[in-house]
Design an enzyme around this catalytic site. Structure first.
Site, PDB file in Angstrom:
ATOM      1  N   ASP A   7      30.453  30.535  49.049  1.00  0.00           N
ATOM      2  CA  ASP A   7      30.745  30.503  50.483  1.00  0.00           C
ATOM      3  C   ASP A   7      29.696  31.381  51.171  1.00  0.00           C
ATOM      4  OD1 ASP A   7      31.542  33.153  50.140  1.00  0.00           O
ATOM      5  OD2 ASP A   7      33.542  32.881  50.986  1.00  0.00           O
ATOM      6  N   HIS A   8      29.902  31.669  52.453  1.00  0.00           N
ATOM      7  CA  HIS A   8      28.926  32.464  53.192  1.00  0.00           C
ATOM      8  C   HIS A   8      28.820  33.888  52.637  1.00  0.00           C
ATOM      9  CE1 HIS A   8      32.880  32.917  54.916  1.00  0.00           C
ATOM     10  NE2 HIS A   8      32.525  34.071  55.475  1.00  0.00           N
ATOM     11  N   THR A  66      33.976  38.664  47.371  1.00  0.00           N
ATOM     12  CA  THR A  66      34.466  39.490  46.262  1.00  0.00           C
ATOM     13  C   THR A  66      34.497  38.752  44.930  1.00  0.00           C
ATOM     14  OG1 THR A  66      36.713  38.741  46.720  1.00  0.00           O
ATOM     15  CG2 THR A  66      36.010  40.809  47.789  1.00  0.00           C
ATOM     16  N   GLY A  67      34.430  37.439  44.974  1.00  0.00           N
ATOM     17  CA  GLY A  67      34.637  36.613  43.784  1.00  0.00           C
ATOM     18  C   GLY A  67      36.105  36.285  43.569  1.00  0.00           C
ATOM     19  N   GLY A  69      38.691  35.145  45.839  1.00  0.00           N
ATOM     20  CA  GLY A  69      39.237  33.905  46.403  1.00  0.00           C
ATOM     21  C   GLY A  69      38.695  32.672  45.707  1.00  0.00           C
ATOM     22  N   HIS A  97      35.738  34.789  23.932  1.00  0.00           N
ATOM     23  CA  HIS A  97      37.181  34.649  23.708  1.00  0.00           C
ATOM     24  C   HIS A  97      37.846  33.610  24.614  1.00  0.00           C
ATOM     25  CE1 HIS A  97      38.081  38.729  21.524  1.00  0.00           C
ATOM     26  NE2 HIS A  97      37.138  38.022  20.933  1.00  0.00           N
ATOM     27  N   ASN A  98      37.347  33.481  25.831  1.00  0.00           N
ATOM     28  CA  ASN A  98      38.035  32.630  26.822  1.00  0.00           C
ATOM     29  C   ASN A  98      37.300  31.331  27.113  1.00  0.00           C
ATOM     30  OD1 ASN A  98      38.111  35.776  28.178  1.00  0.00           O
ATOM     31  ND2 ASN A  98      40.008  34.893  27.396  1.00  0.00           N
ATOM     32  N   ARG A 108      29.377  40.592  47.744  1.00  0.00           N
ATOM     33  CA  ARG A 108      29.431  41.827  48.522  1.00  0.00           C
ATOM     34  C   ARG A 108      29.743  43.047  47.667  1.00  0.00           C
ATOM     35  NH1 ARG A 108      33.002  38.902  53.261  1.00  0.00           N
ATOM     36  NH2 ARG A 108      31.252  37.845  54.279  1.00  0.00           N
ATOM     37  N   ARG A 135      44.704  29.770  21.791  1.00  0.00           N
ATOM     38  CA  ARG A 135      45.204  30.436  23.004  1.00  0.00           C
ATOM     39  C   ARG A 135      44.797  29.668  24.256  1.00  0.00           C
ATOM     40  NH1 ARG A 135      43.460  36.186  20.272  1.00  0.00           N
ATOM     41  NH2 ARG A 135      45.309  36.322  18.942  1.00  0.00           N
TER      42      ARG A 135
HETATM   43  C1  RB5 Z   1      34.972  35.632  53.431  1.00  0.00           C
HETATM   44  O1  RB5 Z   1      34.951  36.512  54.501  1.00  0.00           O
HETATM   45  C2  RB5 Z   1      35.654  36.283  52.235  1.00  0.00           C
HETATM   46  O2  RB5 Z   1      37.018  36.403  52.459  1.00  0.00           O
HETATM   47  C3  RB5 Z   1      35.374  35.489  50.982  1.00  0.00           C
HETATM   48  O3  RB5 Z   1      33.990  35.420  50.763  1.00  0.00           O
HETATM   49  C4  RB5 Z   1      35.944  36.033  49.681  1.00  0.00           C
HETATM   50  O4  RB5 Z   1      35.615  37.375  49.527  1.00  0.00           O
HETATM   51  C5  RB5 Z   1      37.364  35.766  49.459  1.00  0.00           C
HETATM   52  O5  RB5 Z   1      37.935  36.111  48.415  1.00  0.00           O
END
Ligand code: RB5
Length: 144
Positions: A7-8, A66-67, A69, A97-98, A108, A135
């Site tokens: 995403d952005h 953050t990775g 979502g 393992h996975n 970020r 597993r």
């Molecule tokens: C977008 O602002 C942010 O929420 C997305 O990139 C991500 O961090 C969500 O988990």
């Protein structure tokens, strides 16, 4: 071939990862997003997950802010085992393992050099199979 998407919030790191893969000679396809304009991460996860599901890609890389979502979204796709990675040991174990077929990173929170090390470790590690395969079969049994 690897499928890659973001995403952005993950766009900038995705662009750096693409350069790294090019330097390593790793074939990939970028499924977007293609700018820092705001988009919804589930929409960005979809084409990468579908490429892995249908065999167009062997595996995938997804990046959001953050990775978190994008990994949550990816793990809703049947057959996808998406691992959110933030250290090199976990990146290795996510394959050993996975058998993670997608790795997710936070643009970020993760520096580019760490991202490259984690991706290389994940790509270069082999799945151990055996009890770990059993597993994973249990995970997919939960999916139905
Ligand atoms: C977008 O602002 C942010 O929420 C997305 O990139 C991500 O961090 C969500 O988990």
């Amino acid at each position: 071939m690897l499928a890659i998407g973001s995403d952005h919030g993950g766009y900038e790191l995705k662009e750096h990862i693409k350069k790294h893969l090019e330097e390593k000679g790793v074939e990939f396809k970028d499924y977007g997003t293609y700018s820092e304009a705001s988009v919804d991460y589930p929409d960005c996860a979809r084409p990468v997950c579908e490429a892995v599901q249908n065999g167009d890609a062997e595996a995938g890389i997804l990046v959001c802010g953050t990775g978190i979502g994008i990994s949550m979204a990816a793990n809703k796709f049947k057959g996808i085992r998406a691992a959110l990675i933030s250290d090199v040991f976990s990146a290795k174990m996510s394959k050993e393992h996975n058998n993670a077929n997608i790795v997710c990173l936070g643009g970020r929170v993760t520096g580019r050099e760490l991202a490259f090390m984690m991706i290389d470790e994940w790509m270069n590690t082999k799945f151990a199979g055996g009890r770990h395969a059993e597993r994973i079969a249990k995970i997919h049994a939960i999916e139905g």
